[in-house]
Design a protein around this motif. Structure first.
Motif, PDB file in Angstrom:
ATOM      1  N   PRO A   1       0.814  -1.223   0.000  1.00  0.00           N
ATOM      2  CA  PRO A   1       0.000   0.000   0.000  1.00  0.00           C
ATOM      3  C   PRO A   1       0.845   1.270   0.000  1.00  0.00           C
ATOM      4  O   PRO A   1       0.494   2.260  -0.653  1.00  0.00           O
ATOM      5  CB  PRO A   1      -0.811  -0.123   1.298  1.00  0.00           C
ATOM      6  CG  PRO A   1      -0.927  -1.583   1.526  1.00  0.00           C
ATOM      7  CD  PRO A   1       0.385  -2.144   1.066  1.00  0.00           C
ATOM      8  N   LEU A   2       1.978   1.241   0.720  1.00  0.00           N
ATOM      9  CA  LEU A   2       2.866   2.402   0.749  1.00  0.00           C
ATOM     10  C   LEU A   2       3.505   2.626  -0.622  1.00  0.00           C
ATOM     11  O   LEU A   2       3.646   3.775  -1.066  1.00  0.00           O
ATOM     12  CB  LEU A   2       3.952   2.214   1.805  1.00  0.00           C
ATOM     13  CG  LEU A   2       4.937   3.373   1.988  1.00  0.00           C
ATOM     14  CD1 LEU A   2       4.196   4.647   2.383  1.00  0.00           C
ATOM     15  CD2 LEU A   2       5.998   3.023   3.029  1.00  0.00           C
ATOM     16  N   ILE A   3       3.874   1.556  -1.298  1.00  0.00           N
ATOM     17  CA  ILE A   3       4.439   1.664  -2.648  1.00  0.00           C
ATOM     18  C   ILE A   3       3.432   2.318  -3.592  1.00  0.00           C
ATOM     19  O   ILE A   3       3.787   3.176  -4.419  1.00  0.00           O
ATOM     20  CB  ILE A   3       4.838   0.272  -3.194  1.00  0.00           C
ATOM     21  CG1 ILE A   3       6.038  -0.286  -2.426  1.00  0.00           C
ATOM     22  CG2 ILE A   3       5.165   0.349  -4.689  1.00  0.00           C
ATOM     23  CD1 ILE A   3       7.321   0.495  -2.610  1.00  0.00           C
ATOM     24  N   ILE A   4       2.179   1.935  -3.469  1.00  0.00           N
ATOM     25  CA  ILE A   4       1.121   2.522  -4.306  1.00  0.00           C
ATOM     26  C   ILE A   4       0.973   4.011  -4.017  1.00  0.00           C
ATOM     27  O   ILE A   4       0.847   4.833  -4.933  1.00  0.00           O
ATOM     28  CB  ILE A   4      -0.221   1.789  -4.074  1.00  0.00           C
ATOM     29  CG1 ILE A   4      -0.122   0.349  -4.574  1.00  0.00           C
ATOM     30  CG2 ILE A   4      -1.364   2.526  -4.781  1.00  0.00           C
ATOM     31  CD1 ILE A   4      -1.333  -0.503  -4.243  1.00  0.00           C
ATOM     32  N   LEU A   5       1.003   4.381  -2.732  1.00  0.00           N
ATOM     33  CA  LEU A   5       0.904   5.790  -2.356  1.00  0.00           C
ATOM     34  C   LEU A   5       2.081   6.597  -2.901  1.00  0.00           C
ATOM     35  O   LEU A   5       1.908   7.727  -3.370  1.00  0.00           O
ATOM     36  CB  LEU A   5       0.847   5.919  -0.829  1.00  0.00           C
ATOM     37  CG  LEU A   5      -0.475   5.556  -0.151  1.00  0.00           C
ATOM     38  CD1 LEU A   5      -0.324   5.655   1.358  1.00  0.00           C
ATOM     39  CD2 LEU A   5      -1.594   6.471  -0.630  1.00  0.00           C
ATOM     40  N   ILE A   6       3.266   6.007  -2.847  1.00  0.00           N
ATOM     41  CA  ILE A   6       4.456   6.686  -3.372  1.00  0.00           C
ATOM     42  C   ILE A   6       4.331   6.883  -4.882  1.00  0.00           C
ATOM     43  O   ILE A   6       4.682   7.943  -5.420  1.00  0.00           O
ATOM     44  CB  ILE A   6       5.727   5.890  -3.034  1.00  0.00           C
ATOM     45  CG1 ILE A   6       5.981   5.922  -1.519  1.00  0.00           C
ATOM     46  CG2 ILE A   6       6.941   6.450  -3.776  1.00  0.00           C
ATOM     47  CD1 ILE A   6       7.124   5.034  -1.066  1.00  0.00           C
ATOM     48  N   PHE A   7       3.815   5.885  -5.569  1.00  0.00           N
ATOM     49  CA  PHE A   7       3.622   5.982  -7.014  1.00  0.00           C
ATOM     50  C   PHE A   7       2.628   7.092  -7.346  1.00  0.00           C
ATOM     51  O   PHE A   7       2.866   7.912  -8.251  1.00  0.00           O
ATOM     52  CB  PHE A   7       3.129   4.647  -7.566  1.00  0.00           C
ATOM     53  CG  PHE A   7       2.830   4.675  -9.042  1.00  0.00           C
ATOM     54  CD1 PHE A   7       3.854   4.617  -9.975  1.00  0.00           C
ATOM     55  CD2 PHE A   7       1.521   4.763  -9.498  1.00  0.00           C
ATOM     56  CE1 PHE A   7       3.589   4.661 -11.333  1.00  0.00           C
ATOM     57  CE2 PHE A   7       1.250   4.800 -10.851  1.00  0.00           C
ATOM     58  CZ  PHE A   7       2.286   4.747 -11.769  1.00  0.00           C
ATOM     59  N   ILE A   8       1.512   7.139  -6.626  1.00  0.00           N
ATOM     60  CA  ILE A   8       0.509   8.187  -6.840  1.00  0.00           C
ATOM     61  C   ILE A   8       1.113   9.559  -6.565  1.00  0.00           C
ATOM     62  O   ILE A   8       0.874  10.522  -7.309  1.00  0.00           O
ATOM     63  CB  ILE A   8      -0.716   7.947  -5.946  1.00  0.00           C
ATOM     64  CG1 ILE A   8      -1.459   6.681  -6.390  1.00  0.00           C
ATOM     65  CG2 ILE A   8      -1.670   9.151  -5.991  1.00  0.00           C
ATOM     66  CD1 ILE A   8      -2.591   6.276  -5.467  1.00  0.00           C
ATOM     67  N   PHE A   9       1.903   9.663  -5.511  1.00  0.00           N
ATOM     68  CA  PHE A   9       2.564  10.921  -5.168  1.00  0.00           C
ATOM     69  C   PHE A   9       3.476  11.385  -6.299  1.00  0.00           C
ATOM     70  O   PHE A   9       3.472  12.565  -6.679  1.00  0.00           O
ATOM     71  CB  PHE A   9       3.360  10.739  -3.875  1.00  0.00           C
ATOM     72  CG  PHE A   9       4.234  11.895  -3.516  1.00  0.00           C
ATOM     73  CD1 PHE A   9       3.684  13.106  -3.105  1.00  0.00           C
ATOM     74  CD2 PHE A   9       5.619  11.795  -3.597  1.00  0.00           C
ATOM     75  CE1 PHE A   9       4.497  14.182  -2.768  1.00  0.00           C
ATOM     76  CE2 PHE A   9       6.439  12.854  -3.262  1.00  0.00           C
ATOM     77  CZ  PHE A   9       5.876  14.054  -2.849  1.00  0.00           C
ATOM     78  N   CYS A  10       4.249  10.457  -6.853  1.00  0.00           N
ATOM     79  CA  CYS A  10       5.164  10.796  -7.959  1.00  0.00           C
ATOM     80  C   CYS A  10       4.396  11.253  -9.187  1.00  0.00           C
ATOM     81  O   CYS A  10       4.809  12.194  -9.884  1.00  0.00           O
ATOM     82  CB  CYS A  10       6.041   9.592  -8.309  1.00  0.00           C
ATOM     83  SG  CYS A  10       7.240   9.140  -7.033  1.00  0.00           S
ATOM     84  N   MET A  11       3.256  10.614  -9.470  1.00  0.00           N
ATOM     85  CA  MET A  11       2.442  11.004 -10.614  1.00  0.00           C
ATOM     86  C   MET A  11       1.844  12.397 -10.403  1.00  0.00           C
ATOM     87  O   MET A  11       1.746  13.189 -11.339  1.00  0.00           O
ATOM     88  CB  MET A  11       1.316   9.982 -10.846  1.00  0.00           C
ATOM     89  CG  MET A  11       1.795   8.608 -11.287  1.00  0.00           C
ATOM     90  SD  MET A  11       2.823   8.671 -12.787  1.00  0.00           S
ATOM     91  CE  MET A  11       4.484   8.629 -12.089  1.00  0.00           C
ATOM     92  N   CYS A  12       1.463  12.686  -9.172  1.00  0.00           N
ATOM     93  CA  CYS A  12       0.915  14.013  -8.866  1.00  0.00           C
ATOM     94  C   CYS A  12       1.963  15.093  -9.090  1.00  0.00           C
ATOM     95  O   CYS A  12       1.647  16.186  -9.586  1.00  0.00           O
ATOM     96  CB  CYS A  12       0.419  14.058  -7.421  1.00  0.00           C
ATOM     97  SG  CYS A  12      -1.139  13.196  -7.140  1.00  0.00           S
ATOM     98  N   ILE A  13       3.210  14.795  -8.722  1.00  0.00           N
ATOM     99  CA  ILE A  13       4.282  15.770  -8.898  1.00  0.00           C
ATOM    100  C   ILE A  13       4.415  16.166 -10.366  1.00  0.00           C
ATOM    101  O   ILE A  13       4.650  17.336 -10.691  1.00  0.00           O
ATOM    102  CB  ILE A  13       5.621  15.203  -8.372  1.00  0.00           C
ATOM    103  CG1 ILE A  13       5.583  15.084  -6.849  1.00  0.00           C
ATOM    104  CG2 ILE A  13       6.790  16.107  -8.796  1.00  0.00           C
ATOM    105  CD1 ILE A  13       6.833  14.470  -6.257  1.00  0.00           C
ATOM    106  N   LEU A  14       4.238  15.206 -11.263  1.00  0.00           N
ATOM    107  CA  LEU A  14       4.365  15.492 -12.689  1.00  0.00           C
ATOM    108  C   LEU A  14       3.299  16.473 -13.172  1.00  0.00           C
ATOM    109  O   LEU A  14       3.527  17.221 -14.125  1.00  0.00           O
ATOM    110  CB  LEU A  14       4.280  14.192 -13.496  1.00  0.00           C
ATOM    111  CG  LEU A  14       5.412  13.190 -13.255  1.00  0.00           C
ATOM    112  CD1 LEU A  14       5.169  11.913 -14.052  1.00  0.00           C
ATOM    113  CD2 LEU A  14       6.769  13.794 -13.620  1.00  0.00           C
TER     114      LEU A  14
END
Length: 217
Positions: free
Chosen positions: A112-125
Protein backbone atom coordinates in the motif's frame (compact mmCIF):
# COMPACT_ATOMS: atom_id res chain seq x y z
CA UNK A 1 4.29 23.32 -52.37
CA UNK A 2 5.73 20.25 -50.63
CA UNK A 3 9.12 21.91 -50.57
CA UNK A 4 7.68 24.99 -48.86
CA UNK A 5 5.94 22.86 -46.27
CA UNK A 6 9.10 20.91 -45.59
CA UNK A 7 11.07 24.13 -45.23
CA UNK A 8 8.51 25.56 -42.80
CA UNK A 9 8.46 22.32 -40.82
CA UNK A 10 12.27 22.17 -40.69
CA UNK A 11 12.44 25.78 -39.55
CA UNK A 12 9.83 25.21 -36.86
CA UNK A 13 11.61 22.10 -35.54
CA UNK A 14 15.05 23.72 -35.55
CA UNK A 15 13.62 26.83 -33.89
CA UNK A 16 12.11 24.73 -31.10
CA UNK A 17 15.36 22.80 -30.67
CA UNK A 18 17.27 26.05 -30.14
CA UNK A 19 14.62 27.36 -27.74
CA UNK A 20 14.57 24.15 -25.70
CA UNK A 21 18.37 24.14 -25.51
CA UNK A 22 18.38 27.73 -24.24
CA UNK A 23 15.62 26.99 -21.71
CA UNK A 24 17.48 23.92 -20.44
CA UNK A 25 20.69 25.90 -19.95
CA UNK A 26 18.76 28.64 -18.12
CA UNK A 27 17.13 25.97 -15.95
CA UNK A 28 20.54 24.62 -14.91
CA UNK A 29 22.11 28.06 -14.41
CA UNK A 30 19.22 29.46 -12.35
CA UNK A 31 19.10 26.30 -10.25
CA UNK A 32 22.77 26.88 -9.45
CA UNK A 33 22.05 30.58 -8.86
CA UNK A 34 19.81 29.55 -5.97
CA UNK A 35 22.48 27.13 -4.71
CA UNK A 36 20.31 24.30 -6.11
CA UNK A 37 18.46 23.92 -2.78
CA UNK A 38 16.64 27.22 -3.21
CA UNK A 39 17.01 27.51 -6.97
CA UNK A 40 15.71 24.21 -8.32
CA UNK A 41 11.98 24.76 -7.80
CA UNK A 42 11.78 28.39 -9.01
CA UNK A 43 13.95 27.46 -11.99
CA UNK A 44 11.74 24.47 -12.78
CA UNK A 45 8.56 26.54 -12.48
CA UNK A 46 10.14 29.17 -14.75
CA UNK A 47 11.02 26.49 -17.30
CA UNK A 48 7.46 25.11 -17.35
CA UNK A 49 6.02 28.63 -17.49
CA UNK A 50 8.15 29.67 -20.46
CA UNK A 51 7.36 26.46 -22.35
CA UNK A 52 3.65 26.80 -21.58
CA UNK A 53 3.66 30.35 -22.95
CA UNK A 54 5.71 29.37 -26.00
CA UNK A 55 3.13 26.75 -26.89
CA UNK A 56 0.49 29.50 -26.99
CA UNK A 57 2.62 32.08 -28.83
CA UNK A 58 5.60 31.43 -31.07
CA UNK A 59 7.72 34.45 -30.16
CA UNK A 60 8.68 35.27 -26.60
CA UNK A 61 11.67 36.93 -24.89
CA UNK A 62 12.84 33.71 -23.25
CA UNK A 63 15.51 35.05 -20.91
CA UNK A 64 13.40 38.02 -19.77
CA UNK A 65 10.34 35.82 -19.17
CA UNK A 66 12.40 33.18 -17.38
CA UNK A 67 14.06 35.73 -15.07
CA UNK A 68 10.77 37.53 -14.35
CA UNK A 69 9.02 34.28 -13.41
CA UNK A 70 12.02 33.17 -11.33
CA UNK A 71 11.85 36.33 -9.22
CA UNK A 72 8.07 36.41 -8.92
CA UNK A 73 7.67 32.75 -7.97
CA UNK A 74 10.84 32.33 -5.88
CA UNK A 75 9.15 32.24 -2.48
CA UNK A 76 5.93 30.44 -3.43
CA UNK A 77 7.71 27.79 -5.51
CA UNK A 78 10.14 27.09 -2.67
CA UNK A 79 7.25 26.77 -0.25
CA UNK A 80 5.70 24.22 -2.57
CA UNK A 81 9.07 22.52 -3.00
CA UNK A 82 9.53 22.31 0.77
CA UNK A 83 6.19 20.52 1.09
CA UNK A 84 7.05 18.11 -1.73
CA UNK A 85 10.46 17.31 -0.27
CA UNK A 86 8.99 16.88 3.22
CA UNK A 87 6.42 14.36 1.98
CA UNK A 88 9.09 12.56 -0.06
CA UNK A 89 11.37 12.28 2.99
CA UNK A 90 8.51 10.94 5.12
CA UNK A 91 7.72 8.32 2.48
CA UNK A 92 11.40 7.37 2.28
CA UNK A 93 11.77 6.78 6.03
CA UNK A 94 8.43 4.97 6.21
CA UNK A 95 9.50 2.65 3.42
CA UNK A 96 12.94 2.13 4.99
CA UNK A 97 11.39 1.36 8.37
CA UNK A 98 8.94 -1.17 6.94
CA UNK A 99 11.71 -2.89 4.96
CA UNK A 100 13.92 -3.18 8.03
CA UNK A 101 11.30 -4.14 10.60
CA UNK A 102 10.63 -7.74 11.57
CA UNK A 103 7.06 -6.92 12.58
CA UNK A 104 4.82 -8.92 10.23
CA UNK A 105 1.86 -6.58 10.77
CA UNK A 106 3.83 -3.50 9.72
CA UNK A 107 5.15 -5.38 6.68
CA UNK A 108 1.57 -5.62 5.41
CA UNK A 109 1.75 -1.88 4.73
CA UNK A 110 4.65 -2.28 2.28
CA UNK A 111 2.66 -2.57 -0.95
CA UNK A 112 0.00 0.00 0.00
CA UNK A 113 2.87 2.40 0.75
CA UNK A 114 4.44 1.66 -2.65
CA UNK A 115 1.12 2.52 -4.31
CA UNK A 116 0.90 5.79 -2.36
CA UNK A 117 4.46 6.69 -3.37
CA UNK A 118 3.62 5.98 -7.01
CA UNK A 119 0.51 8.19 -6.84
CA UNK A 120 2.56 10.92 -5.17
CA UNK A 121 5.16 10.80 -7.96
CA UNK A 122 2.44 11.00 -10.61
CA UNK A 123 0.92 14.01 -8.87
CA UNK A 124 4.28 15.77 -8.90
CA UNK A 125 4.36 15.49 -12.69
CA UNK A 126 1.08 17.43 -12.87
CA UNK A 127 2.01 19.94 -10.16
CA UNK A 128 4.50 21.85 -12.32
CA UNK A 129 2.31 22.39 -15.42
CA UNK A 130 -0.67 23.30 -13.22
CA UNK A 131 1.46 25.81 -11.31
CA UNK A 132 2.75 27.29 -14.57
CA UNK A 133 -0.65 27.47 -16.27
CA UNK A 134 -3.02 28.47 -13.48
CA UNK A 135 -3.01 31.03 -10.71
CA UNK A 136 -3.88 28.81 -7.75
CA UNK A 137 -2.91 28.48 -4.11
CA UNK A 138 -0.49 25.69 -3.23
CA UNK A 139 -3.17 23.50 -1.64
CA UNK A 140 -5.37 23.75 -4.74
CA UNK A 141 -2.40 22.95 -6.97
CA UNK A 142 -1.87 19.66 -5.12
CA UNK A 143 -5.57 18.86 -5.01
CA UNK A 144 -6.14 19.49 -8.71
CA UNK A 145 -2.95 17.61 -9.64
CA UNK A 146 -4.37 14.52 -7.96
CA UNK A 147 -7.85 14.92 -9.45
CA UNK A 148 -6.59 15.57 -12.98
CA UNK A 149 -4.25 12.60 -12.74
CA UNK A 150 -7.16 10.33 -11.81
CA UNK A 151 -9.54 11.82 -14.39
CA UNK A 152 -7.12 11.56 -17.33
CA UNK A 153 -5.43 8.14 -17.37
CA UNK A 154 -4.31 8.46 -21.00
CA UNK A 155 -2.53 11.75 -20.35
CA UNK A 156 -0.99 10.27 -17.22
CA UNK A 157 0.23 7.26 -19.21
CA UNK A 158 1.69 9.60 -21.84
CA UNK A 159 3.56 11.54 -19.14
CA UNK A 160 4.92 8.34 -17.57
CA UNK A 161 6.05 7.13 -20.99
CA UNK A 162 7.77 10.47 -21.66
CA UNK A 163 9.69 10.25 -18.39
CA UNK A 164 10.82 6.69 -19.14
CA UNK A 165 11.88 7.53 -22.71
CA UNK A 166 13.88 10.60 -21.66
CA UNK A 167 15.51 8.64 -18.82
CA UNK A 168 16.57 5.85 -21.20
CA UNK A 169 17.88 8.27 -23.84
CA UNK A 170 19.83 10.17 -21.19
CA UNK A 171 21.46 6.92 -20.02
CA UNK A 172 22.80 6.28 -23.52
CA UNK A 173 23.55 9.93 -24.37
CA UNK A 174 24.54 11.73 -21.14
CA UNK A 175 25.58 14.84 -23.10
CA UNK A 176 21.93 15.79 -23.64
CA UNK A 177 21.66 16.48 -19.90
CA UNK A 178 23.16 19.90 -20.49
CA UNK A 179 21.02 20.93 -23.45
CA UNK A 180 17.73 19.04 -23.45
CA UNK A 181 17.03 16.72 -20.51
CA UNK A 182 14.83 19.04 -18.46
CA UNK A 183 13.33 21.18 -21.22
CA UNK A 184 12.25 18.32 -23.48
CA UNK A 185 10.69 16.49 -20.55
CA UNK A 186 8.95 19.71 -19.49
CA UNK A 187 7.66 20.18 -23.06
CA UNK A 188 6.28 16.63 -23.23
CA UNK A 189 4.68 16.86 -19.78
CA UNK A 190 3.19 20.27 -20.59
CA UNK A 191 1.78 18.99 -23.89
CA UNK A 192 0.11 16.00 -22.25
CA UNK A 193 -1.15 18.06 -19.31
CA UNK A 194 -2.46 20.82 -21.59
CA UNK A 195 -4.71 18.31 -23.34
CA UNK A 196 -6.18 17.44 -19.96
CA UNK A 197 -6.65 21.12 -19.12
CA UNK A 198 -8.44 21.71 -22.42
CA UNK A 199 -10.86 18.85 -21.80
CA UNK A 200 -11.60 20.12 -18.32
CA UNK A 201 -12.13 23.69 -19.49
CA UNK A 202 -14.40 22.57 -22.33
CA UNK A 203 -16.52 20.51 -19.97
CA UNK A 204 -16.42 23.35 -17.41
CA UNK A 205 -15.60 20.86 -14.71
CA UNK A 206 -15.32 22.18 -11.16
CA UNK A 207 -12.82 20.34 -8.98
CA UNK A 208 -14.09 21.08 -5.49
CA UNK A 209 -13.65 24.69 -4.42
CA UNK A 210 -11.70 25.89 -7.44
CA UNK A 211 -12.47 25.90 -11.14
CA UNK A 212 -9.48 25.62 -13.40
CA UNK A 213 -10.18 28.83 -15.26
CA UNK A 214 -7.67 31.23 -13.71
CA UNK A 215 -5.11 30.91 -16.46
CA UNK A 216 -1.82 32.81 -16.34
CA UNK A 217 -1.59 34.86 -19.51
Amino acid sequence: MNSDRYTQFSYKVSNWILKLALINILWILFSILGLVIFGFFPATISMFSVISKLRRQEELPIFKTFWKTYKQEFIKSNQMGFLLVTVAVIFYFDLYFIQETSNSILQLFYYPLIILIFIFCMCILYVFPIYAHYDLKIFHIFKNAFLIMIANPLATFAIISSVIVIAVITMFFPAILLFFSGSILAYLITSAASNSFSKIELKKMDFGEVELNHSKE
